[in-house]
Design an enzyme around this catalytic site. Structure first.
Site, PDB file in Angstrom:
ATOM      1  N   ASN A 189      49.251  35.840  36.163  1.00  0.00           N
ATOM      2  CA  ASN A 189      48.465  36.775  35.350  1.00  0.00           C
ATOM      3  C   ASN A 189      47.222  37.161  36.148  1.00  0.00           C
ATOM      4  OD1 ASN A 189      46.994  38.154  33.449  1.00  0.00           O
ATOM      5  ND2 ASN A 189      46.501  36.338  32.206  1.00  0.00           N
ATOM      6  N   LYS A 204      45.077  39.337  35.357  1.00  0.00           N
ATOM      7  CA  LYS A 204      43.993  39.797  34.468  1.00  0.00           C
ATOM      8  C   LYS A 204      43.395  41.106  35.010  1.00  0.00           C
ATOM      9  CE  LYS A 204      43.000  34.990  33.513  1.00  0.00           C
ATOM     10  NZ  LYS A 204      42.219  34.102  32.697  1.00  0.00           N
ATOM     11  N   HIS A 227      47.465  36.948  24.652  1.00  0.00           N
ATOM     12  CA  HIS A 227      46.619  36.093  25.500  1.00  0.00           C
ATOM     13  C   HIS A 227      45.309  35.831  24.762  1.00  0.00           C
ATOM     14  CE1 HIS A 227      44.122  34.742  28.814  1.00  0.00           C
ATOM     15  NE2 HIS A 227      45.240  34.498  29.478  1.00  0.00           N
ATOM     16  N   GLU A 266      42.388  35.893  25.694  1.00  0.00           N
ATOM     17  CA  GLU A 266      41.339  36.881  25.971  1.00  0.00           C
ATOM     18  C   GLU A 266      41.548  38.138  25.135  1.00  0.00           C
ATOM     19  OE1 GLU A 266      41.807  36.734  30.226  1.00  0.00           O
ATOM     20  OE2 GLU A 266      41.042  34.686  30.192  1.00  0.00           O
ATOM     21  N   GLU A 291      48.603  27.792  26.055  1.00  0.00           N
ATOM     22  CA  GLU A 291      47.400  27.887  26.882  1.00  0.00           C
ATOM     23  C   GLU A 291      46.185  27.442  26.079  1.00  0.00           C
ATOM     24  OE1 GLU A 291      47.830  30.814  30.324  1.00  0.00           O
ATOM     25  OE2 GLU A 291      47.192  31.975  28.614  1.00  0.00           O
ATOM     26  N   GLY A 306      40.636  29.060  33.095  1.00  0.00           N
ATOM     27  CA  GLY A 306      39.555  29.393  34.027  1.00  0.00           C
ATOM     28  C   GLY A 306      38.464  28.350  34.125  1.00  0.00           C
ATOM     29  N   SER A 322      44.200  26.691  34.155  1.00  0.00           N
ATOM     30  CA  SER A 322      43.727  25.992  35.363  1.00  0.00           C
ATOM     31  C   SER A 322      44.851  25.304  36.138  1.00  0.00           C
ATOM     32  CB  SER A 322      42.613  25.001  35.004  1.00  0.00           C
ATOM     33  OG  SER A 322      41.489  25.700  34.505  1.00  0.00           O
TER      34      SER A 322
HETATM   35  C1  PEP Z   1      45.518  32.637  32.118  1.00  0.00           C
HETATM   36  O1  PEP Z   1      44.579  33.407  31.982  1.00  0.00           O
HETATM   37  O2  PEP Z   1      46.615  32.893  31.586  1.00  0.00           O
HETATM   38  C2  PEP Z   1      45.312  31.440  32.926  1.00  0.00           C
HETATM   39  C3  PEP Z   1      46.165  30.473  32.829  1.00  0.00           C
HETATM   40  O3  PEP Z   1      44.203  31.439  33.738  1.00  0.00           O
HETATM   41  P1  PEP Z   1      43.754  30.288  34.773  1.00  0.00           P
HETATM   42  O4  PEP Z   1      45.011  29.804  35.474  1.00  0.00           O
HETATM   43  O5  PEP Z   1      42.824  30.953  35.713  1.00  0.00           O
HETATM   44  O6  PEP Z   1      43.151  29.203  33.965  1.00  0.00           O
END
Ligand code: PEP
Length: 255
Positions: free
Chosen positions: A13, A15, A99, A101, A169, A175, A215
């Site tokens: 992803n 983003k 997601h 976000e 998630e 992040g 992460s």
């Molecule tokens: C995400 O935004 O779906 C995600 C998993 O981000 P990160 O791996 O940077 O935590």
């Protein structure tokens, strides 16, 4: 009938990251995977502006392309929005939906996510449906009920292993460099699988892929991907660099 283990999948992803300058990483990913046996499916979800270009660059490779959101309607007066059919037209095969976000910054509800999942199916896309608890919800011991509520409201009844993937998630892990323990991930993935079993037949329940996201990087992915009921990963930051992304993909034994 024996239940089939799902083939793992790693989804990147990007983003709101990436301009034409970032396409070198896509070129590198395709080159590094060329002729190499891999043990998972791979999808890259760049920003919408790059989907067609990335799809064309990856034609002939085994890496698929996806979007990061879509509108529930196929067309209309929705300035700035993108229909699932448009993603498909650009070469996308997958779309990330719900997601955290999008839920947080755009107020997306489970009901809206569910309509988007239906739109993705209508367009022939695989919906990657994200669910996960906030840190406050986790601290209040509400992780499983929150995830269960989101799952119940975010997927329609006709999901199949082909048209839907679930991504767990934890919002606080995205992040942040923090991840739940392997036992915590195992417990939530098991709860998601159990809940799917209440709505779906045993074959579909066993075949639907449940990804972990938050992460994930080469250093921790091996331990996470070895957890039962973790069928791959949704990867943010570590998907932006070919070396990191392929460091995760390479953890699966080729088959
Ligand atoms: C995400 O935004 O779906 C995600 C998993 O981000 P990160 O791996 O940077 O935590």
């Amino acid at each position: 009938m024996a239940l089939i283990e799902p083939r793992p999948i790693i989804i990147g992803n990007w983003k709101m990251n990436g301009t034409s300058e970032s396409l070198g990483e896509i070129r590198l990913m395709a080159a590094m995977l060329d002729g190499v046996a891999i043990g998972c499916e791979v999808v890259v979800c760049p920003p919408a502006t790059l989907i067609r270009t990335v799809h064309e660059m990856l034609s002939g490779s085994r890496i698929k392309t996806g979007g990061q959101d879509c509108h529930p309607e196929p067309q209309g007066a929705f300035t700035g929005d993108i229909a699932a059919e448009m993603l498909r037209d650009c070469g996308a095969t997958h779309v990330i939906l719900g997601h955290s976000e999008r839920r947080h910054y755009h107020g997306e509800t489970d009901a809206l996510v569910c309509r988007k999942v239906t739109a993705a199916h209508r367009a022939g896309l695989t919906a990657v449906v994200c669910i996960g608890e906030t840190e406050d919800e986790r601290d209040a011991g509400q992780t499983v009920p929150v995830v269960a509520r989101q799952l119940a409201g975010s997927i329609p009844d006709n999901v199949s292993a082909e048209n839907t993937i679930i991504a767990y998630e934890p919002v606080w892990a995205i992040g942040s460099g923090r991840t739940p323990t392997t036992d915590e991930i195992k417990q939530v993935h098991q709860a998601i699988r159990d809940q799917l079993a209440e709505r779906l037949d045993p074959q579909t329940t066993a075949a639907i892929r449940i990804l972990y996201g938050g992460s994930m990087k080469p250093a921790n992915a091996g331990a996470i991907l070895a957890i039962p009921d973790v069928n791959g990963g949704l990867v943010g930051q570590a998907s932006l660099k070919a070396k990191d992304f392929l460091g995760i993909i390479g953890l699966f034994a080729p088959n």
